[in-house]
Structures are given as structure tokens and as C-alpha cells.
Design an enzyme around this catalytic site. Structure first.
Site, PDB file in Angstrom:
ATOM      1  N   LEU A   1       0.859  -1.172   0.000  1.00 57.98           N
ATOM      2  CA  LEU A   1       0.000   0.000   0.000  1.00 57.98           C
ATOM      3  C   LEU A   1       0.897   1.225   0.000  1.00 57.98           C
ATOM      4  CD1 LEU A   1      -2.803  -0.815   2.644  1.00 57.98           C
ATOM      5  CD2 LEU A   1      -2.980  -0.940   0.146  1.00 57.98           C
ATOM      6  N   ASP A   2       0.520   2.241  -0.754  1.00 59.97           N
ATOM      7  CA  ASP A   2       1.294   3.481  -0.776  1.00 59.97           C
ATOM      8  C   ASP A   2       1.363   4.094   0.622  1.00 59.97           C
ATOM      9  OD1 ASP A   2       1.511   3.181  -3.487  1.00 59.97           O
ATOM     10  OD2 ASP A   2      -0.040   4.648  -3.977  1.00 59.97           O
ATOM     11  N   TYR A   3       2.366   4.893   0.830  1.00 60.14           N
ATOM     12  CA  TYR A   3       2.556   5.616   2.104  1.00 60.14           C
ATOM     13  C   TYR A   3       1.276   6.341   2.522  1.00 60.14           C
ATOM     14  CZ  TYR A   3       4.212   9.499   5.082  1.00 60.14           C
ATOM     15  OH  TYR A   3       4.369  10.421   6.085  1.00 60.14           O
TER      16      TYR A   3
ATOM     17  N   THR B   1      -1.842   5.779   1.538  1.00 59.31           N
ATOM     18  CA  THR B   1      -3.049   4.954   1.506  1.00 59.31           C
ATOM     19  C   THR B   1      -3.202   4.181   2.804  1.00 59.31           C
ATOM     20  OG1 THR B   1      -2.781   4.689  -0.890  1.00 59.31           O
ATOM     21  CG2 THR B   1      -4.267   3.157   0.219  1.00 59.31           C
TER      22      THR B   1
ATOM     23  N   ARG C   1      -4.765   5.625  -8.410  1.00 56.32           N
ATOM     24  CA  ARG C   1      -4.546   7.063  -8.409  1.00 56.32           C
ATOM     25  C   ARG C   1      -4.442   7.615  -9.831  1.00 56.32           C
ATOM     26  NH1 ARG C   1       0.375   7.573  -4.217  1.00 56.32           N
ATOM     27  NH2 ARG C   1       0.055   9.818  -4.581  1.00 56.32           N
TER      28      ARG C   1
END
Length: 272
Positions: free
Chosen positions: A58-60, A62, A172
Site C-alpha cells: 500500500l502506498d505511504y 493509503t 490514483r
């Protein structure tokens, strides 16, 4: 910020990752990581005395459901399901603007943005067939409108996102490509959307059909329990209920259907 454990067995730990937190770090002094909160700081390394295996990322910015394997065999079993697209992943997001359709499929390849190719920081949705290249990969995201309203004075839409593929930053860039960046996405708004306190993208449910240990993990709705969001939000129309776990599961059934009668549908493809 605490990391909530949603499930734990001999094979897996599944957590609710907070927004603006790294999954792991090579810096032993970095405390803003999932591993720091649930294990040893070096747990992501094979040299660790108790290594963990991250079968998804997961992105930072998110938040939401994150699956971690405790051993190599468990990681391999889960990894095959992710690679074979046998998992179901569902994300809640708040988008800038009012989305014109009720259900949509975004089928744009995703590749590295040439302007940031030296760092691979940004990705890019390939919206024209002529722009495809060997480094872009097919990507598909399904979008279901849940609610329209206003964040402050600005129109916004709450949506459920289901990535069929798993490309870097896919959700995104796909949202950006259809003209609706995710609220608070500083990177894909070209550094303009800096006022919100977070990026409003949350992995709300993960279905992992492991033969011996089938998993269906879901978090509570994350945005309307946040007073900073709640005080800014003014609802307009609700198309699909989602604020309780039971309602969200029923809405996941809607987005899973190949076709929904009576729903305004839109398809986005480089071939269009």
C-alpha cells in the site's frame, strides 16, 4: 499512530494500515512503519530472526487492509493468488468533482511517467493507443459511485474502486485519467491538492481465497468517523449504501456484477 491487527494466524497477519505510514524501512531509527508497530524493525529483511513477507503493498498515503505472511510457504500461496488475479480488493475513495456515470470501467495501460523516469516516482495512464510502449502494462479498474456531495465548497464523489490488475499507483492514475483526482492526492494533482489532511484512499476489504485458510477481511468505513472530514462534508445524493460493514458488502456485490441494469455506465479505453 497505532496499527490495528484485524486477523492473525500461524501463517498471516492482516492489519489496518494508517494513512501516511511506511510499510517498512531500512533505517532502524524510523518508527513510522507498520513493522515497527507489529514486529521488529528489520522484519522485512531475510536476515531477521523473525522475517515477515509482504505479499501486497500500500502506498505511504493509503490506509487500509494489508496482508503480511509469516513464512515463505504462506507468502507463496498468497502470492500466487495475487499474481493470478484470484483475489478481490475493494477501496473507498473520495474524488474531486461530481462523476458523471454511476458505474465505469477504466482500461488504460499504466507505465512510468517519462518526466520522472529517472526516479519512477510517478506513473502514467496511457490514454492513447499510439502512446503505448513496452514498459506500459495493461490495467483495469472498476468504479462504482456511492455518494455525491461537497467537501467544503467543492464538489466531490465517494466511490468504491475495484482494481482488477495491480499496477503501481493504478487507482490514483486511473482516477486522474478520467478527470477526477483523489481528494488530497498531492502527487497526481500536480502538487495542488495540499489542503486536506490526508489522501482519501482506503483499502476497505480484501478477499483472499486460500484453500485451507480462506480470508475475507474488512475494516470499518474510515472517512466519516474522521471529524476533520465529517465537518467538511455535505451530502447530496446517495446511490449505494456503504457506511456500515453490511451495507458495504452488499455494494461490493454490485461492483462484482459484469453488468448492472438501469445504471448509467461508462467505459474508458485507449481504443475508444
Amino acid at each position: 499512530m497505532a496499527v490495528e491487527k484485524l486477523y492473525e494466524s500461524d501463517n498471516y497477519i492482516i492489519v489496518n494500515k494508517p494513512y501516511d505510514m511506511y510499510i517498512n524501512s531500512d533505517d532502524e531509527n524510523e518508527k513510522n512503519t507498520v513493522t515497527f508497530h507489529i514486529a521488529q524493525h528489520d522484519s522485512h529483511l531475510s536476515t531477521s530472526s523473525h522475517p515477515l513477507h509482504f505479499v501486497q503493498r500500500l502506498d505511504y498515503a493509503t490506509s487500509g487492509v494489508l496482508c503480511i505472511a509469516k513464512n515463505k510457504s504462506a507468502a507463496a500461496r498468497a502470492g500466487k493468488l495475487f499474481e493470478g488475479r484470484h483475489t478481490n480488493k475493494y477501496y473507498l475513495a473520495v474524488l474531486r468533482g461530481h462523476v458523471s456515470f454511476e458505474l465505469g470501467d477504466v482500461n488504460y495501460d499504466v507505465g512510468v511517467d517519462p518526466l520522472t523516469a529517472h526516479s519512477s516516482h510517478r506513473m502514467l495512464a496511457v490514454t492513447k493507443k499510439s502512446s503505448r510502449n513496452d514498459q506500459s502494462r495493461a490495467a483495469q479498474t472498476r468504479v462504482l459511485v456511492l455518494e455525491t456531495g461537497y467537501y467544503g465548497s467543492d464538489p466531490a464523489t465517494v466511490v468504491l474502486l475495484k482494481p482488477i490488475t495491480g499496477r503501481r499507483h493504478q487507482l490514483r492514475v486511473h482516477c486522474q485519467s478520467i478527470g477526477h483526482t483523489i481528494l488530497g492526492d498531492y502527487t497526481y494533482s500536480d502538487k495542488r491538492d495540499s489542503a486536506p489532511h490526508r489522501m482519501f484512499l482506503h483499502a476497505v476489504r480484501l478477499v483472499l481465497p486460500l484453500p485451507a485458510e480462506p480470508l475475507d477481511i474488512q475494516t470499518s468505513e474510515p472517512f466519516f468517523v474522521d471529524k476533520r472530514f465529517q465537518t467538511q462534508w455535505r451530502s447530496e445524493d446517495i446511490f449505494n449504501k456503504y457506511r456500515t460493514k453490511e451495507a458495504l458488502r452488499a455494494t461490493c456485490d454490485v461492483i462484482d456484477r459484469p453488468y448492472v441494469i438501469g445504471v448509467k455506465y461508462q467505459s474508458y479505453s485507449a481504443n475508444d
